[in-house]
Design a protein around this motif. Structure first.
Motif, PDB file in Angstrom:
ATOM      1  N   LEU A   8      65.632  21.086  -7.410  1.00 24.48           N
ATOM      2  CA  LEU A   8      66.364  19.802  -7.708  1.00 24.48           C
ATOM      3  C   LEU A   8      65.806  18.663  -7.376  1.00 24.48           C
ATOM      4  CD1 LEU A   8      69.572  21.096  -5.739  1.00 24.48           C
ATOM      5  CD2 LEU A   8      69.698  20.591  -8.159  1.00 24.48           C
ATOM      6  N   LEU A   9      64.857  18.563  -6.641  1.00 25.38           N
ATOM      7  CA  LEU A   9      63.788  17.076  -6.401  1.00 25.38           C
ATOM      8  C   LEU A   9      63.185  17.070  -7.496  1.00 25.38           C
ATOM      9  CD1 LEU A   9      63.047  17.703  -2.681  1.00 25.38           C
ATOM     10  CD2 LEU A   9      64.177  15.955  -3.648  1.00 25.38           C
ATOM     11  N   ARG A  10      62.562  18.074  -8.120  1.00 28.04           N
ATOM     12  CA  ARG A  10      61.655  17.845  -9.545  1.00 28.04           C
ATOM     13  C   ARG A  10      62.521  17.640 -10.704  1.00 28.04           C
ATOM     14  NH1 ARG A  10      58.485  22.092  -7.094  1.00 28.04           N
ATOM     15  NH2 ARG A  10      59.913  23.819  -8.126  1.00 28.04           N
ATOM     16  N   ALA A  11      64.044  18.141 -10.684  1.00 21.15           N
ATOM     17  CA  ALA A  11      64.471  18.096 -11.885  1.00 21.15           C
ATOM     18  C   ALA A  11      64.490  16.689 -12.647  1.00 21.15           C
ATOM     19  CB  ALA A  11      66.059  18.465 -11.731  1.00 21.15           C
ATOM     20  N   GLU A  12      64.084  16.373 -13.996  1.00 19.40           N
ATOM     21  CA  GLU A  12      64.151  15.424 -14.556  1.00 19.40           C
ATOM     22  C   GLU A  12      64.533  15.512 -15.962  1.00 19.40           C
ATOM     23  OE1 GLU A  12      60.744  13.092 -14.077  1.00 19.40           O
ATOM     24  OE2 GLU A  12      61.022  11.904 -15.854  1.00 19.40           O
ATOM     25  N   VAL A  13      65.702  14.726 -16.473  1.00 17.12           N
ATOM     26  CA  VAL A  13      66.153  14.789 -17.983  1.00 17.12           C
ATOM     27  C   VAL A  13      66.125  13.281 -18.415  1.00 17.12           C
ATOM     28  CG1 VAL A  13      68.138  15.346 -19.278  1.00 17.12           C
ATOM     29  CG2 VAL A  13      67.497  16.725 -17.415  1.00 17.12           C
ATOM     30  N   GLU A  14      65.503  12.909 -19.456  1.00 20.91           N
ATOM     31  CA  GLU A  14      65.507  11.851 -20.128  1.00 20.91           C
ATOM     32  C   GLU A  14      64.986  10.982 -19.335  1.00 20.91           C
ATOM     33  OE1 GLU A  14      69.133  11.638 -22.303  1.00 20.91           O
ATOM     34  OE2 GLU A  14      68.374  13.321 -23.596  1.00 20.91           O
ATOM     35  N   VAL A  18      66.649  19.545   5.076  1.00 18.62           N
ATOM     36  CA  VAL A  18      65.900  20.350   4.268  1.00 18.62           C
ATOM     37  C   VAL A  18      65.192  19.497   3.031  1.00 18.62           C
ATOM     38  CG1 VAL A  18      66.222  22.394   2.500  1.00 18.62           C
ATOM     39  CG2 VAL A  18      67.494  22.179   4.769  1.00 18.62           C
ATOM     40  N   ILE A  19      65.999  18.622   2.320  1.00 23.72           N
ATOM     41  CA  ILE A  19      65.534  17.753   1.528  1.00 23.72           C
ATOM     42  C   ILE A  19      64.082  16.941   1.887  1.00 23.72           C
ATOM     43  CG2 ILE A  19      66.011  15.830  -0.054  1.00 23.72           C
ATOM     44  CD1 ILE A  19      68.968  16.634   0.192  1.00 23.72           C
ATOM     45  N   GLU A  20      64.324  16.404   2.948  1.00 24.43           N
ATOM     46  CA  GLU A  20      63.043  15.983   3.460  1.00 24.43           C
ATOM     47  C   GLU A  20      61.999  16.855   3.729  1.00 24.43           C
ATOM     48  OE1 GLU A  20      62.037  12.772   3.691  1.00 24.43           O
ATOM     49  OE2 GLU A  20      64.124  12.441   3.026  1.00 24.43           O
ATOM     50  N   GLU A  21      62.079  17.996   4.095  1.00 23.74           N
ATOM     51  CA  GLU A  21      60.997  19.068   4.149  1.00 23.74           C
ATOM     52  C   GLU A  21      60.481  19.436   2.840  1.00 23.74           C
ATOM     53  OE1 GLU A  21      63.279  20.665   8.117  1.00 23.74           O
ATOM     54  OE2 GLU A  21      62.775  22.166   6.617  1.00 23.74           O
ATOM     55  N   ARG A  22      61.568  19.773   2.069  1.00 23.82           N
ATOM     56  CA  ARG A  22      60.726  20.132   0.567  1.00 23.82           C
ATOM     57  C   ARG A  22      60.188  19.033  -0.190  1.00 23.82           C
ATOM     58  NH1 ARG A  22      62.580  23.665   2.811  1.00 23.82           N
ATOM     59  NH2 ARG A  22      63.401  25.626   2.212  1.00 23.82           N
TER      60      ARG A  22
END
Ligand code: HEM
Length: 396
Positions: free
Chosen positions: A207-213, A191-195
């Motif tokens: 979750l793949l997009r999430a970025e903090v500092e 699923v991670i690969e597909e997304r």
């Protein structure tokens, strides 16, 4: 009370509350079975343990869930097992992808699923199998982005992961558990690969997009988190639904009240979480010698704050064994407290509210069938294994 009390004894599992009351009164901090853990039973002490992750580490989870024979266990490396600052970093990253937007996205689909499944609630049907398990399983499959055809396997996978013990029950069980972990990690990895190739409006893409500092989650961290969600979100919600329906079957006057005024359902859920919660306790490791209620707990000891005992503490909740819709308990400590406060609390409340709304709209009463209810043989979760009921239709 026999000393030390065994929290896994069948009579304790069936009704732990009188035993908790004795502990609070006579030995608020003491060693119990299994494993000689230090049970902490008073509200103030439980709160102290949960709020002080520097003194009470969550790393005990890793030791328990990843014995050598298992190899790598994603759940044992997920955020629930981490202490600050590592935990703080993971939590701030996943929070981005697991907030109110996820819940809003799911609500109408949960209602449609609950309504469809409610047609299976016919005379003698097991509420756990027909409704309490499939609804959270559906929600988890939506969050993880997994094929709905895999739904029937979720319970077995979750059971396999929580059944990990220092020595495997048998070579076959060890083989099966290692197989489950490999399969599940493989599916989630796909699923991670597909997304990554094709982002969607869903949790994995976020979750793949999430970025903090400037920090992002690694693929391994995302896998660990998703597998934690499967286990943390399935059994707990199933059990809260099971405990709720059992209570309504035993208290038809409460069912009538909720039918007359469905807007009381959120209050019912909060009091149910306090009164017969589904996470009786959570394990911690004492980081140094520490005195609680006058008793010294030694460094390195396994500590078990009894959330469900804290929620019946008479010092905090007057007349604690009475179910009171208007107590304003907010579930007490049912979702934990402090750094690890349950990430799925809003989601679980939404799922349970929708199922209860569906049930009270469709049936005027639910009744127990003959026979005893058996409870799961587990330390960290509480709920009926099966719940066969009679469902009396609203129009009947
Ligand atoms: C009635 C339902 C639920 C109850 C009573 C419950 C209870 C809890 C408790 C007591 C904790 C704290 C554990 C600790 O301090 O070691 C926790 C943590 C957690 N729960 Fe829940 N839970 C429920 C449903 C869910 C659902 C539906 C999800 C997600 C799908 C979820 C995801 C999590 C996660 C990810 C954590 C770890 C948070 C962290 O380590 O920061 N839970 N839950």
């Amino acid at each position: 009370m026999t000393n030390p009390i065994n929290l896994m004894a069948p009579e304790v599992l069936a009704n732990p509350y009188p035993y908790y009351a004795e502990l609070r009164r006579l030995s608020p901090v003491c060693q119990v079975e299994p494993h000689g853990m230090w049970a902490v039973s008073r509200y103030e002490d439980v709160l102290f343990v949960l709020k002080n992750s520097a003194l009470f580490s969550s790393s005990g989870f890793t030791v328990a869930w990843q014995p050598a024979w298992v190899g790598y266990n994603p759940m044992a490396n997920s955020m629930i097992t981490r202490d600050p600052p590592q935990h703080t970093r993971l939590r701030s990253l996943v929070l981005r992808a697991f907030g109110p937007a996820t819940i809003a996205r799911l609500e109408s689909r949960v209602r449609a699923t609950a309504e469809k499944l409610s047609s299976g609630l016919v005379d003698g049907a097991d509420f756990v199998k027909t409704m309490a398990l499939p609804v959270p399983a559906y929600v988890i499959s939506e969050i993880l982005g997994l094929d709905h055809q895999l739904l029937p396997y979720f319970k077995q996978w979750s059971d396999d992961i929580v059944a990990i013990t220092p020595t495997p029950a048998s070579p076959e069980a060890a083989e099966r558990i290692r197989g489950t972990i490999a399969k599940l990690t493989g599916y989630v990895g796909q699923v991670i690969e597909e997304r990554r190739r094709e982002p969607a409006d869903d949790t994995v893409s976020e979750l793949l997009r999430a970025e903090v500092e400037g920090q992002r989650l690694t693929d391994v961290e995302i896998k660990d988190f998703l597998i934690l969600l499967l286990v943390a979100g399935l059994e707990s919600t199933t059990n809260l639904l099971g405990n709720s329906l059992l209570f309504l079957a035993n208290h038809p006057e409460m069912m009538a009240r909720l039918r007359a005024e469905p807007s009381l359902i959120p209050l019912f859920i909060e009091e149910m979480l306090r009164y017969d919660g589904v996470a009786p306790g959570v394990p911690r490791i004492a980081a140094s010698d520490i005195i609680l209620s006058g008793v010294t707990v030694p460094r390195g000891a396994m500590v078990f704050p009894l959330i469900s005992s804290a929620n019946r503490d008479e010092q905090k909740f007057p007349d604690p064994d009475r179910f009171d819709l208007h107590r304003g308990s907010q579930g007490g400590l049912a979702f934990g407290q402090g750094a690890h406060f349950c990430l799925g609390a809003l989601l679980a409340r939404m799922e349970v509210r929708i199922v209860l709304e569906t049930v009270v709209a469709r049936f005027q009463r639910v009744e127990r069938t003959a026979g005893e209810i058996s409870y799961q043989c587990a330390l960290t979760t509480r709920g009926p294994v099966a719940l066969p009921l009679r469902y009396i239709p609203a129009s009947g």
